[in-house]
Design a protein around this motif. Structure first.
Motif, PDB file in Angstrom:
ATOM      1  N   TYR A   1       5.888  42.477  18.746  1.00 43.86           N
ATOM      2  CA  TYR A   1       4.754  42.912  19.155  1.00 43.86           C
ATOM      3  C   TYR A   1       4.727  42.619  20.738  1.00 43.86           C
ATOM      4  N   CYS A   2       3.828  43.632  21.300  1.00 40.99           N
ATOM      5  CA  CYS A   2       3.588  43.661  22.759  1.00 40.99           C
ATOM      6  C   CYS A   2       2.111  43.015  22.826  1.00 40.99           C
ATOM      7  N   ALA A   3       1.676  42.021  23.543  1.00 42.18           N
ATOM      8  CA  ALA A   3       0.456  41.390  23.671  1.00 42.18           C
ATOM      9  C   ALA A   3       0.275  41.274  25.292  1.00 42.18           C
ATOM     10  N   ALA A   4      -1.043  41.410  25.346  1.00 38.22           N
ATOM     11  CA  ALA A   4      -1.501  41.209  26.817  1.00 38.22           C
ATOM     12  C   ALA A   4      -2.630  40.255  26.951  1.00 38.22           C
ATOM     13  N   SER A   5      -2.850  39.459  27.963  1.00 38.14           N
ATOM     14  CA  SER A   5      -3.880  38.514  28.289  1.00 38.14           C
ATOM     15  C   SER A   5      -4.759  38.690  29.360  1.00 38.14           C
ATOM     16  N   ARG A   6      -5.983  38.611  29.178  1.00 32.75           N
ATOM     17  CA  ARG A   6      -6.774  38.608  30.813  1.00 32.75           C
ATOM     18  C   ARG A   6      -6.563  37.592  31.684  1.00 32.75           C
ATOM     19  N   SER A   7      -5.781  36.531  31.397  1.00 33.28           N
ATOM     20  CA  SER A   7      -5.610  35.467  32.513  1.00 33.28           C
ATOM     21  C   SER A   7      -4.013  35.697  32.590  1.00 33.28           C
ATOM     22  N   ASP A   8      -3.714  35.174  33.923  1.00 30.42           N
ATOM     23  CA  ASP A   8      -2.385  35.362  34.323  1.00 30.42           C
ATOM     24  C   ASP A   8      -1.552  34.069  34.122  1.00 30.42           C
ATOM     25  N   ILE A   9      -1.850  33.854  32.792  1.00 28.00           N
ATOM     26  CA  ILE A   9      -0.842  32.564  32.526  1.00 28.00           C
ATOM     27  C   ILE A   9      -0.077  32.900  31.219  1.00 28.00           C
ATOM     28  N   PRO A  10       1.266  32.353  31.189  1.00 29.92           N
ATOM     29  CA  PRO A  10       2.290  33.011  30.137  1.00 29.92           C
ATOM     30  C   PRO A  10       2.129  32.222  28.897  1.00 29.92           C
ATOM     31  N   TRP A  11       0.948  32.293  28.540  1.00 28.39           N
ATOM     32  CA  TRP A  11       0.652  31.539  27.008  1.00 28.39           C
ATOM     33  C   TRP A  11       1.748  31.664  25.987  1.00 28.39           C
ATOM     34  N   ARG A  12       1.943  30.794  25.282  1.00 24.21           N
ATOM     35  CA  ARG A  12       2.877  30.898  24.162  1.00 24.21           C
ATOM     36  C   ARG A  12       2.140  30.942  22.921  1.00 24.21           C
ATOM     37  N   GLU A  13       0.739  30.805  22.800  1.00 23.13           N
ATOM     38  CA  GLU A  13      -0.195  30.879  21.766  1.00 23.13           C
ATOM     39  C   GLU A  13      -0.857  32.267  21.477  1.00 23.13           C
ATOM     40  N   SER A  14      -0.486  32.815  20.429  1.00 26.90           N
ATOM     41  CA  SER A  14      -0.966  34.224  20.027  1.00 26.90           C
ATOM     42  C   SER A  14      -2.480  34.418  20.382  1.00 26.90           C
ATOM     43  N   GLY A  15      -3.158  33.248  20.112  1.00 28.76           N
ATOM     44  CA  GLY A  15      -4.554  33.471  20.258  1.00 28.76           C
ATOM     45  C   GLY A  15      -5.190  33.481  21.671  1.00 28.76           C
ATOM     46  N   MET A  16      -4.312  33.459  22.696  1.00 29.72           N
ATOM     47  CA  MET A  16      -4.729  33.598  23.816  1.00 29.72           C
ATOM     48  C   MET A  16      -4.622  34.957  24.374  1.00 29.72           C
ATOM     49  N   TYR A  17      -4.067  35.770  23.614  1.00 30.57           N
ATOM     50  CA  TYR A  17      -3.759  37.097  24.181  1.00 30.57           C
ATOM     51  C   TYR A  17      -4.897  38.087  23.386  1.00 30.57           C
ATOM     52  N   ASP A  18      -5.360  39.223  24.138  1.00 25.79           N
ATOM     53  CA  ASP A  18      -6.544  39.913  24.206  1.00 25.79           C
ATOM     54  C   ASP A  18      -6.383  41.121  23.281  1.00 25.79           C
ATOM     55  N   TYR A  19      -5.091  41.694  23.646  1.00 27.74           N
ATOM     56  CA  TYR A  19      -4.698  43.041  23.337  1.00 27.74           C
ATOM     57  C   TYR A  19      -3.566  42.978  22.728  1.00 27.74           C
ATOM     58  N   TRP A  20      -3.261  43.789  21.696  1.00 31.89           N
ATOM     59  CA  TRP A  20      -1.910  43.802  21.141  1.00 31.89           C
ATOM     60  C   TRP A  20      -1.459  45.340  20.782  1.00 31.89           C
ATOM     61  N   GLY A  21      -0.040  45.526  20.571  1.00 30.31           N
ATOM     62  CA  GLY A  21       0.305  46.784  20.278  1.00 30.31           C
ATOM     63  C   GLY A  21       0.450  46.894  18.875  1.00 30.31           C
ATOM     64  N   GLN A  22       1.099  48.115  18.235  1.00 32.46           N
ATOM     65  CA  GLN A  22       1.184  48.085  16.650  1.00 32.46           C
ATOM     66  C   GLN A  22       2.573  47.530  16.228  1.00 32.46           C
ATOM     67  N   GLY A  23       3.404  47.295  17.193  1.00 31.48           N
ATOM     68  CA  GLY A  23       4.758  46.668  16.805  1.00 31.48           C
ATOM     69  C   GLY A  23       5.801  47.779  16.835  1.00 31.48           C
ATOM     70  N   THR A  24       7.191  47.371  16.974  1.00 32.81           N
ATOM     71  CA  THR A  24       8.341  47.956  16.849  1.00 32.81           C
ATOM     72  C   THR A  24       9.096  47.133  16.170  1.00 32.81           C
ATOM     73  N   GLN A  25       9.896  47.914  15.055  1.00 34.92           N
ATOM     74  CA  GLN A  25      10.855  47.098  14.343  1.00 34.92           C
ATOM     75  C   GLN A  25      12.233  47.016  14.927  1.00 34.92           C
ATOM     76  N   VAL A  26      12.792  45.929  14.938  1.00 36.01           N
ATOM     77  CA  VAL A  26      14.129  45.526  15.433  1.00 36.01           C
ATOM     78  C   VAL A  26      14.864  44.825  14.095  1.00 36.01           C
ATOM     79  N   THR A  27      15.938  45.609  13.591  1.00 37.01           N
ATOM     80  CA  THR A  27      16.901  45.254  12.667  1.00 37.01           C
ATOM     81  C   THR A  27      18.186  44.877  13.039  1.00 37.01           C
ATOM     82  N   VAL A  28      18.608  43.850  12.920  1.00 32.99           N
ATOM     83  CA  VAL A  28      20.075  43.556  13.306  1.00 32.99           C
ATOM     84  C   VAL A  28      20.913  42.980  11.979  1.00 32.99           C
ATOM     85  N   SER A  29      21.880  44.018  11.914  1.00 35.19           N
ATOM     86  CA  SER A  29      22.815  43.669  10.601  1.00 35.19           C
ATOM     87  C   SER A  29      23.802  42.890  10.961  1.00 35.19           C
ATOM     88  N   SER A  30      24.224  42.186   9.784  1.00 33.12           N
ATOM     89  CA  SER A  30      25.756  41.288   9.854  1.00 33.12           C
ATOM     90  C   SER A  30      26.940  41.799   9.817  1.00 33.12           C
TER      91      SER A  30
END
Length: 122
Positions: A93-122
Motif C-alpha cells: 500500500y502507498c500512503a501519503a501524509s500531510r506532514s513532511d515527516i517519514p512516519w513509521r506509524e500507519s496512523g500518521m498517514y492521511d491518504y491510502w491507495g488500494q494496494g497492489t499484490q506482490v507475490t514471491v515464489s520460492s
C-alpha cells in the motif's frame, strides 16, 4: 482530496526484482511524506519505507534494508525491490501524509491507495 494509485505488482521468483509505483493526484500535495506499507495474509499492516518531499534520508524497516530503495519524483513514489524473498509476499500500500515527516506509524498517514499484490515464489 488526494488519490493514490499503485501499480507494478506481480509474481516473481525468489531472488528476483520488482518495482511498484504510486501516483498521487488531486489537490497539490508536494510538501508531504510518502510511504509504503505492506500486509501479508493473517498479519497486521507493517511499515516498509518512507521518504520526505524535502529530501531527507529515507526510512526503511530493518528487513528490507539493502534490498529495497524508495525514491520519489514529485507526486510519484517508487519502491524498487531486489533480492526478493517469499516473506516479502504481501499487498503493498502507498500512503501519503500531510506532514513532511517519514512516519513509521500507519496512523500518521492521511491518504491510502488500494494496494497492489506482490507475490514471491520460492
Amino acid at each position: 482530496q488526494v488519490q493514490l494509485v499503485e501499480s507494478g505488482g506481480g509474481l516473481v521468483q525468489a531472488g528476483g526484482s520488482l518495482r511498484v509505483s504510486c501516483a498521487a493526484s488531486g489537490r497539490t500535495y508536494s510538501s508531504a511524506a510518502m510511504a509504503w506499507f505492506r500486509q501479508a495474509p493473517g498479519k497486521e499492516r507493517e511499515f516498509v519505507a518512507a521518504i520526505t518531499w524535502s529530501g531527507g534520508t529515507p526510512e526503511y524497516t530493518d528487513s528490507v534494508k539493502g534490498r529495497f530503495i524508495i525514491a520519489r519524483d514529485n507526486a510519484t513514489v517508487n519502491l524498487q525491490m531486489s533480492n526478493l524473498k517469499p516473506e516479502d509476499t504481501a499487498v503493498y500500500y502507498c500512503a501519503a501524509s500531510r506532514s513532511d515527516i517519514p512516519w513509521r506509524e500507519s496512523g500518521m498517514y492521511d491518504y491510502w491507495g488500494q494496494g497492489t499484490q506482490v507475490t514471491v515464489s520460492s
